[in-house]
Design an enzyme around this catalytic site. Structure first.
Site, short mmCIF file in Angstrom:
data_model
loop_
_atom_site.label_atom_id
_atom_site.label_comp_id
_atom_site.label_asym_id
_atom_site.label_seq_id
_atom_site.Cartn_x
_atom_site.Cartn_y
_atom_site.Cartn_z
N LYS A 1 -21.48 71.27 111.20
CA LYS A 1 -22.60 72.15 110.79
C LYS A 1 -22.20 72.95 109.56
O LYS A 1 -22.94 73.07 108.59
CB LYS A 1 -23.02 73.07 111.94
CG LYS A 1 -23.78 72.35 113.04
CD LYS A 1 -25.20 72.08 112.74
CE LYS A 1 -25.65 70.67 112.46
NZ LYS A 1 -25.19 69.56 113.18
N TRP A 33 -34.15 59.04 98.09
CA TRP A 33 -32.77 59.47 98.33
C TRP A 33 -31.88 58.34 97.82
O TRP A 33 -31.83 57.27 98.40
CB TRP A 33 -32.54 59.67 99.83
CG TRP A 33 -31.24 60.32 100.15
CD1 TRP A 33 -30.94 61.64 100.11
CD2 TRP A 33 -30.04 59.67 100.62
NE1 TRP A 33 -29.64 61.85 100.52
CE2 TRP A 33 -29.06 60.66 100.82
CE3 TRP A 33 -29.69 58.35 100.87
CZ2 TRP A 33 -27.76 60.39 101.27
CZ3 TRP A 33 -28.40 58.06 101.31
CH2 TRP A 33 -27.46 59.07 101.51
N GLU A 68 -22.05 70.68 106.47
CA GLU A 68 -23.39 70.26 106.02
C GLU A 68 -24.12 71.36 105.29
O GLU A 68 -24.76 71.13 104.27
CB GLU A 68 -24.24 69.87 107.24
CG GLU A 68 -23.90 68.58 107.92
CD GLU A 68 -24.92 68.30 109.03
OE1 GLU A 68 -25.90 67.61 108.74
OE2 GLU A 68 -24.73 68.80 110.15
N CYS A 114 -35.80 56.80 101.89
CA CYS A 114 -36.83 57.62 101.29
C CYS A 114 -37.92 57.98 102.27
O CYS A 114 -37.92 57.59 103.43
CB CYS A 114 -37.47 56.81 100.17
SG CYS A 114 -36.29 55.83 99.27
N HIS A 154 0.66 69.46 116.07
CA HIS A 154 1.09 68.16 115.54
C HIS A 154 0.68 67.98 114.08
O HIS A 154 0.56 66.86 113.60
CB HIS A 154 0.53 67.04 116.42
CG HIS A 154 0.86 67.24 117.87
ND1 HIS A 154 2.12 67.05 118.39
CD2 HIS A 154 0.08 67.68 118.90
CE1 HIS A 154 2.11 67.34 119.68
NE2 HIS A 154 0.90 67.73 120.01
N ARG A 197 -36.27 63.62 104.24
CA ARG A 197 -35.71 62.26 104.28
C ARG A 197 -34.97 61.93 103.00
O ARG A 197 -34.12 61.05 102.99
CB ARG A 197 -36.84 61.23 104.48
CG ARG A 197 -37.58 61.36 105.79
CD ARG A 197 -38.72 60.34 105.82
NE ARG A 197 -38.17 59.01 105.73
CZ ARG A 197 -37.74 58.32 106.80
NH1 ARG A 197 -37.79 58.87 107.99
NH2 ARG A 197 -37.22 57.13 106.66
N GLU A 214 -18.53 69.69 116.31
CA GLU A 214 -19.93 69.92 115.90
C GLU A 214 -20.04 71.18 115.03
O GLU A 214 -20.74 71.19 114.01
CB GLU A 214 -20.84 70.02 117.13
CG GLU A 214 -22.29 70.33 116.85
CD GLU A 214 -23.01 69.36 115.92
OE1 GLU A 214 -24.10 69.71 115.44
OE2 GLU A 214 -22.45 68.27 115.64
N ASN A 240 -39.12 51.61 100.76
CA ASN A 240 -37.99 52.27 101.44
C ASN A 240 -37.15 51.17 102.06
O ASN A 240 -37.64 50.42 102.90
CB ASN A 240 -38.49 53.22 102.53
CG ASN A 240 -37.32 53.82 103.32
OD1 ASN A 240 -36.19 53.83 102.85
ND2 ASN A 240 -37.60 54.25 104.54
N GLY A 241 -35.90 51.03 101.62
CA GLY A 241 -35.04 49.97 102.16
C GLY A 241 -34.23 49.31 101.06
O GLY A 241 -33.98 49.92 100.03
N LYS A 267 -32.24 63.41 106.50
CA LYS A 267 -32.40 63.62 107.94
C LYS A 267 -32.12 62.36 108.75
O LYS A 267 -31.43 62.39 109.77
CB LYS A 267 -33.82 64.12 108.23
CG LYS A 267 -34.10 64.43 109.67
CD LYS A 267 -33.25 65.58 110.15
CE LYS A 267 -33.39 65.91 111.62
NZ LYS A 267 -32.38 66.83 112.10
C1 AGP Z 1 -26.48 66.15 111.80
O1 AGP Z 1 -26.78 67.47 111.51
C2 AGP Z 1 -26.78 65.21 110.71
N1 AGP Z 1 -28.11 65.28 110.31
C3 AGP Z 1 -26.33 63.79 110.99
O2 AGP Z 1 -24.95 63.79 111.26
C4 AGP Z 1 -27.05 63.09 112.15
O3 AGP Z 1 -26.63 63.63 113.36
C5 AGP Z 1 -26.72 61.60 112.11
O4 AGP Z 1 -27.19 61.08 110.90
C6 AGP Z 1 -27.34 60.86 113.28
O5 AGP Z 1 -28.73 60.94 113.21
P1 AGP Z 1 -29.61 60.51 114.48
O6 AGP Z 1 -29.27 61.42 115.61
O7 AGP Z 1 -31.02 60.67 114.00
O8 AGP Z 1 -29.27 59.08 114.77
#
Ligand code: AGP
Length: 625
Positions: free
Chosen positions: A502, A87, A505, A16, A521, A41, A498, A113-114, A620
């Protein structure tokens, strides 16, 4: 290893954003604005608690804006308050599971948070004493546990919190207010991030600096097992042994503008368009193209260990893991040191073989990703050297690393990582170049050539960004596709991964990245006239090979979209659509070829009317495992 051990047995609950304020200002607007800044977050429910002639707690399922809406016309006057955006991973998003939680006697409110791991056992003990629970959260259990200690030990809130924290296992940031002490905030941290903003006659608390920067640049990063007692004019830090700790006040190098949208519709688009500047910032003061010199104090400090390493382990998650994969190719090519790239979540449980003196490169934008943090804590215990590549200054992984380098990409707010990724590639390439030059595994000509290639990247990025409209049209054309396949070879293989990440996501479309030759394969079975296949095919040693892979797709009526180097007429003829990047050496080309893929995923998400900055189910920084 307490934190690591407790996380292993974890049944996850929340991740959170927390904000709190005490001072002369109206607390509610400060907290609300802060929660909106932290919403990246977690954003499935939110709440605030204010102290003004008694405790008032307001909570709402949904985004912070819905909480704000629900409080229109309510008297929210107060000079002290706490706020939370959630979250959920365990315990569905709902008003009753939203924070802040209130204790049984109604006098205490707490945000968290935790994870409190042993909450079930504590809950049992409290229920036997007649405590009732309105939610199924561990947070409410800890809060009532604190109330119970206060009652039974006839002690103040600070002492009750200290006693309680010695009895729990798990990770936490907690902030409490007490109706009977309307001039005091109590906070504590273990495993989750907490920053205190120091103002004149006021204090701010938050999960990161973004809610604080508007008011003060003086901050204190709270460490594990520390407890903070805050009054308008007083900040006391203590350990759980009740010993005072002198707060280490640092100056933030973050500007408010960096966390505003700056006229862009979304933070993700702003951050994609910032990359020419952020890469320039990342090179500035480190790369001297005229003198042919790379200055990186963190590398210099550990140059012997780095260049003489038997092997280098790279540990990361998500997009950062993809940067690690590109680095594997570059470091092995230039430095001739074997590299292994590890998913942190697997590495931490696999009981890996780590030798004393092994070098671990930890890559993380947020510096708070729990899997990466615990993985390096484990390796550090076994005598490994931790070299951190991080974007957030003062983050937990930064403080756990022996040395490292910041990526200077600025505050990244869009959940999908973009500018931090290209900055990670720039830093990793500079580290590899510096090591190779020092080791003599690369000749001066090649070294100077790559130095100049790096130097030219910011301008080449600007050229790509000027073609964003063409990419938007390609996105419009394929936005309704059900699946996508991303293919690349060599340095471009991780970029294919990557690009696929993207798109997943941001657009919620199923997409897979593969080494192009791997297609035969299995994945080639997916190919038909409805499947867009994106090739990352900039000019490199694999160019001829990837052209034949394209022909295999075309032969099965597949749609070929390609990221190509300017002037590549062969692929331009073959492909259904192309996204052009300036020509560059294959070692730096990934910094360029990823940008059209970032834009493509953004424009497809936008065309589908999705919340590209806060995609569903994501957050994030993943601060619990
Ligand atoms: C990437 O767009 C995502 N937000 C996620 O995969 C992110 O890269 C991953 O959680 C790692 O985060 P960090 O680089 O803050 O450790």
């Amino acid at each position: 290893m307490l934190i690591a051990d407790s996380l292993i047995k974890v049944n996850l609950k929340t991740m959170c954003g927390i904000v709190a304020y005490i001072g002369q200002r109206e607390a509610y607007p400060v907290i609300l604005k802060g929660l909106k800044r932290l919403e990246y977050r977690g954003y499935d429910s939110a709440g605030v608690a204010l102290l003004n002639n008694g405790l008032k707690v307001y909570r709402k399922k949904g985004k912070v804006a819905e909480l704000e809406e629900s409080l229109m016309g309510v008297d929210l006057h107060a000079h002290i308050g706490i706020g939370h955006t959630r979250w959920a991973t365990h315990g569905e998003p709902s008003d009753r599971n939203a924070h802040p939680h209130q204790s049984n006697n109604g006098k205490l409110a707490m945000i968290h948070n935790g994870i409190i791991e042993n909450y079930a056992q504590l809950k049992n003990e409290l229920q036997k004493k007649g405590y009732e629970f309105k939610s199924d959260t561990d947070t409410e259990v800890l809060l009532n546990f604190i109330e119970d200690i206060q009652m039974n030990n006839h002690c103040g809130l600070e002492e009750a919190v200290r006693i309680a924290l010695k009895r729990i296992t798990g990770a936490y940031v907690i902030v409490l207010i007490d109706q009977d002490n309307p001039d005091t905030l109590i906070a504590a941290r273990k495993g989750s991030p907490l920053v205190i903003g120091v103002g004149k006659g006021e204090h701010f608390l938050a999960s990161d600096a973004s809610p604080i920067i508007e008011y003060t640049k003086e901050v204190v990063y709270v460490n594990d097992y520390e407890l903070a007692i805050l009054r308008p004019d007083e900040l006391i830090l203590k350990n759980l042994g009740n010993e005072k700790i002198t707060p280490f006040v640092q100056k933030l190098d973050l500007e408010l503008a960096a966390i505003e949208k700056g006229g862009y519709e979304h933070f993700m688009l702003k951050e994609i368009f910032e990359q020419s500047d952020t890469i320039y910032d990342c090179l500035r003061g480190r790369l001297d193209a005229i003198a042919g010199k790379i200055t990186m104090s963190g590398v210099e400090k550990y140059i012997e260990q780095l260049k003489n390493a038997n092997r280098i382990l790279i540990v990361a998650c998500g997009t950062s893991w993809h940067a690690g994969l590109v680095a594997e190719y570059i470091i092995e090519e230039l430095c001739r040191i074997p590299v292994e790239v590890e998913y942190a979540s697997e590495f931490r449980y696999r009981n890996p073989i780590v030798h004393k003196g092994d070098v671990i490169i930890a890559i993380s934008q947020s510096g708070e990703t729990a899997d990466t943090l615990v993985a390096i804590e484990k390796a550090k215990e076994q005598g490994a050297i931790i070299f951190g590549i991080l974007n957030v200054v003062g983050s937990s992984i930064a403080r756990t690393s022996h040395a490292g380098a910041y990526t200077h990409a600025g505050h990244e707010i869009g959940v999908a990582s973009t500018k931090a990724f290209t900055a990670q590639l720039v830093v990793l390439t500079m580290v590899a170049l510096k090591l190779a030059h020092d080791k003599g595994t690369i000749d001066q000509l090649r070294y100077m050539h790559l130095i100049n290639e790096l130097h030219e990247i910011p301008d080449k990025v600007s050229t790509i960004l000027r073609s964003s409209e063409k990419i938007r049209l390609i996105a419009e054309k394929y936005k309704d596709a059900r699946d996508f396949l991303y293919l690349g070879r060599g340095y471009n293989f991780p970029i294919a991964l990557e690009g696929a990440l993207k798109l997943k996501e941001i657009s919620y479309i199923h997409a897979e990245g593969y080494p192009a030759a791997e297609m035969k394969h299995g994945p080639i079975a997916l190919v038909d006239e409805n499947l867009p296949v994106i090739f990352v095919a900039t000019k490199d040693a694999y160019h001829e090979k990837i052209i034949s892979n394209m022909q295999e797709i075309k032969a099965r009526k597949g749609i070929v979209i390609a990221v190509i180097s300017e002037g590549d007429d062969v692929i331009t003829q073959m492909a259904d659509d192309v996204m052009i990047v300036p020509d560059a050496d294959e070692i730096v080309a990934p910094m360029l070829s990823v940008i059209p893929l970032q834009l493509l995923s953004y424009y497809i998400g936008l065309a589908k009317g999705l919340d590209v900055d806060k995609p569903r189910n994501l957050a994030k920084s993943v601060t619990v495992e």
